[in-house]
Scaffold this active site. Structure first.
Site, short mmCIF file in Angstrom:
data_model
loop_
_atom_site.label_atom_id
_atom_site.label_comp_id
_atom_site.label_asym_id
_atom_site.label_seq_id
_atom_site.Cartn_x
_atom_site.Cartn_y
_atom_site.Cartn_z
N SER A 64 -4.15 -6.08 16.39
CA SER A 64 -3.42 -7.07 16.12
C SER A 64 -3.12 -8.19 17.30
O SER A 64 -2.72 -7.57 18.25
CB SER A 64 -2.05 -6.76 15.33
OG SER A 64 -2.19 -5.79 14.50
N HIS A 103 -7.24 -7.24 8.92
CA HIS A 103 -8.30 -6.52 9.83
C HIS A 103 -9.70 -6.98 9.22
O HIS A 103 -10.40 -6.22 8.74
CB HIS A 103 -8.03 -5.28 9.60
CG HIS A 103 -6.91 -4.64 10.58
ND1 HIS A 103 -6.92 -4.25 11.60
CD2 HIS A 103 -5.79 -4.65 10.27
CE1 HIS A 103 -5.83 -3.87 12.06
NE2 HIS A 103 -4.83 -4.25 11.58
N HIS A 124 -8.10 2.90 9.49
CA HIS A 124 -6.86 3.58 9.82
C HIS A 124 -6.74 4.79 8.88
O HIS A 124 -7.27 4.95 7.85
CB HIS A 124 -5.53 2.98 9.72
CG HIS A 124 -5.65 1.58 10.49
ND1 HIS A 124 -6.05 0.56 10.25
CD2 HIS A 124 -5.11 1.34 11.69
CE1 HIS A 124 -5.95 -0.47 10.97
NE2 HIS A 124 -5.19 0.18 12.09
N TYR A 165 -4.24 5.83 7.46
CA TYR A 165 -3.55 5.85 6.31
C TYR A 165 -4.17 5.13 5.12
O TYR A 165 -3.54 4.92 4.07
CB TYR A 165 -2.07 5.14 6.84
CG TYR A 165 -2.48 3.53 7.25
CD1 TYR A 165 -2.57 2.52 6.53
CD2 TYR A 165 -2.22 3.43 8.71
CE1 TYR A 165 -2.71 1.35 6.99
CE2 TYR A 165 -2.12 2.16 9.11
CZ TYR A 165 -2.52 0.96 8.42
OH TYR A 165 -2.46 -0.01 8.90
N GLU A 166 -5.23 4.55 5.47
CA GLU A 166 -6.05 3.73 4.42
C GLU A 166 -6.71 4.75 3.58
O GLU A 166 -7.74 4.47 2.62
CB GLU A 166 -7.18 2.77 5.03
CG GLU A 166 -6.68 1.64 5.77
CD GLU A 166 -7.71 1.03 6.67
OE1 GLU A 166 -8.31 0.22 5.70
OE2 GLU A 166 -7.61 1.08 7.81
N ALA A 208 -1.38 -2.84 18.33
CA ALA A 208 0.05 -3.21 18.35
C ALA A 208 0.71 -1.98 18.23
O ALA A 208 0.36 -1.18 17.54
CB ALA A 208 0.29 -4.33 17.10
N MET A 213 -0.25 3.46 14.72
CA MET A 213 -0.95 4.16 13.90
C MET A 213 -2.45 4.11 14.03
O MET A 213 -3.17 4.48 13.16
CB MET A 213 -0.63 3.48 12.46
CG MET A 213 0.86 3.58 12.30
SD MET A 213 1.32 2.42 10.73
CE MET A 213 2.90 2.42 11.11
N SER A 214 -2.77 4.09 15.02
CA SER A 214 -4.26 3.82 15.58
C SER A 214 -4.73 4.40 16.64
O SER A 214 -4.03 5.09 17.25
CB SER A 214 -4.89 2.44 15.31
OG SER A 214 -4.27 1.67 16.49
N ASN A 244 7.13 -5.07 18.62
CA ASN A 244 8.65 -4.72 17.93
C ASN A 244 9.35 -3.65 18.91
O ASN A 244 8.72 -2.64 19.58
CB ASN A 244 8.73 -4.50 16.65
CG ASN A 244 7.81 -3.27 16.37
OD1 ASN A 244 6.44 -3.30 16.52
ND2 ASN A 244 8.39 -2.14 16.16
N HIS A 247 6.07 -5.59 8.55
CA HIS A 247 4.80 -6.05 9.22
C HIS A 247 4.76 -7.45 9.53
O HIS A 247 4.04 -7.89 10.25
CB HIS A 247 3.64 -5.63 8.10
CG HIS A 247 2.28 -5.84 8.53
ND1 HIS A 247 1.66 -5.07 9.37
CD2 HIS A 247 1.23 -6.60 8.03
CE1 HIS A 247 0.33 -5.51 9.54
NE2 HIS A 247 0.12 -6.52 8.87
N1 HPA Z 1 5.56 1.63 14.69
C1 HPA Z 1 4.19 2.25 14.28
N2 HPA Z 1 3.32 1.29 14.32
C2 HPA Z 1 3.49 0.08 14.94
C3 HPA Z 1 4.81 -0.49 15.17
C4 HPA Z 1 6.00 0.40 15.07
O1 HPA Z 1 7.00 0.29 15.50
N3 HPA Z 1 4.64 -1.67 15.60
C5 HPA Z 1 3.28 -1.81 15.47
N4 HPA Z 1 2.70 -0.75 15.24
#
Ligand code: HPA
Length: 275
Positions: free
Chosen positions: A37, A68, A90, A92-93, A120, A209-210, A233, A245
């Site tokens: 991202s 994506h 990912h 989770y998909e 990200a 998550m990747s 974040n 998101h």
């Molecule tokens: N946690 C998990 N995955 C993320 C985050 C987060 O805070 N920010 C961007 N991807």
């Protein structure tokens, strides 16, 4: 070492994908970057030579997450050739590790040497703030999922040579590049307060998550790996309001120009240092 048949894509499938690619592209570059991202803008700054849709490449898994897009771009930065992978899969998909790491295995099969993985991530270390870049020096597998058996995972995952190049480019461009540990969670939910505490106590600086399946398989295949996280974040339990998101996307969007400038300079330097 015995390859793990559940993860390793059969060579005939890779050969079919390769055949298609070589029917479109004359020379395969040494260096590939995976666009997390915030790097869609980077893709637009490249000079594209050939853009392939993942769906046209035999056996290439299709992404399902919005934002994506699935493309493999053969392009250049100031005449230095690279491959940009847009649209990773990912866990989770509902994807398997074989699908998630398909592109890594394909790149290795094509003869690529350097793999730059970007993502990200949430900032865990209190010194980090949204927009910061973190050079990955190690990872924590918080999922407890086995991508490859431990004895098949190289001790040294990240390339010191590529990390040195990243640091020198950051210094040249006066970009603050921290170093840190990436913690991989399954997602797609962000972490709870309690999970943030645990993950921080484990020693993570960023969470996402990747990337971990890809860096494990990439290192197993002998690729030189560089990992960069964009902090979008503060990790969910640290910030004052629940994380969305959209918030992650907004920060990625805000930082896209300096981030792309840094990545262009970095990848250019990696490519020219090869030759
Ligand atoms: N946690 C998990 N995955 C993320 C985050 C987060 O805070 N920010 C961007 N991807």
């Amino acid at each position: 070492m015995k390859p793990n048949s559940a993860v390793i894509v059969p060579v005939d499938k890779l050969a079919q994908a390769e055949e298609y690619i070589l029917s479109k592209v004359q020379n395969v570059p040494d260096t590939a970057v995976v666009l997390g991202s915030g790097l869609g803008y980077f893709a637009n700054q490249l000079t594209p030579n050939v853009t392939l849709n993942n769906r046209d490449i035999p056996h290439f898994p299709q992404p399902t997450v919005v934002g994506h897009e699935g493309k493999v771009i053969f392009g250049s930065i100031k005449n230095a050739n690279l491959i940009a992978i847009q649209g990773r899969s990912h866990y989770y998909e509902g994807k398997t590790f074989s699908e998630i790491t398909f592109y890594v295995q394909l790149l290795s099969h094509l003869g690529v040497k350097n793999l730059v993985l970007t993502n990200a991530a949430g900032g865990m270390n209190p010194v980090l703030k949204p927009g910061d870049l973190v050079l990955l020096k190690d990872y924590i597998n918080f999922t407890q999922l086995e991508v490859l058996p431990a004895e098949q995972i190289p001790q040294q995952i990240f390339s010191e040579r590529l990390a040195t190049i990243a640091k020198s480019v950051a210094t040249e461009l006066k970009i603050n590049l921290s170093e840190g540990v990436y913690c991989w969670t399954i997602g797609p939910s962000y972490e709870t307060h309690a999970e943030v505490q645990i993950i921080r106590d484990l020693g993570a600086d960023v969470v996402g998550m990747s990337t971990v399946p890809e860096l494990i398989v990439g290192a197993y295949l002998g690729l030189n790996i560089l990992g960069i996280s964009l902090v979008t974040n503060l990790a969910a339990g640290i910030g004052a309001t629940p994380l969305t998101h959209a918030e992650v996307q907004a920060v990625a969007d805000e930082i896209k120009k300096p981030y792309s400038k840094f990545m262009s300079a970095l990848i250019h330097k990696i490519i020219i240092s090869e030759t």
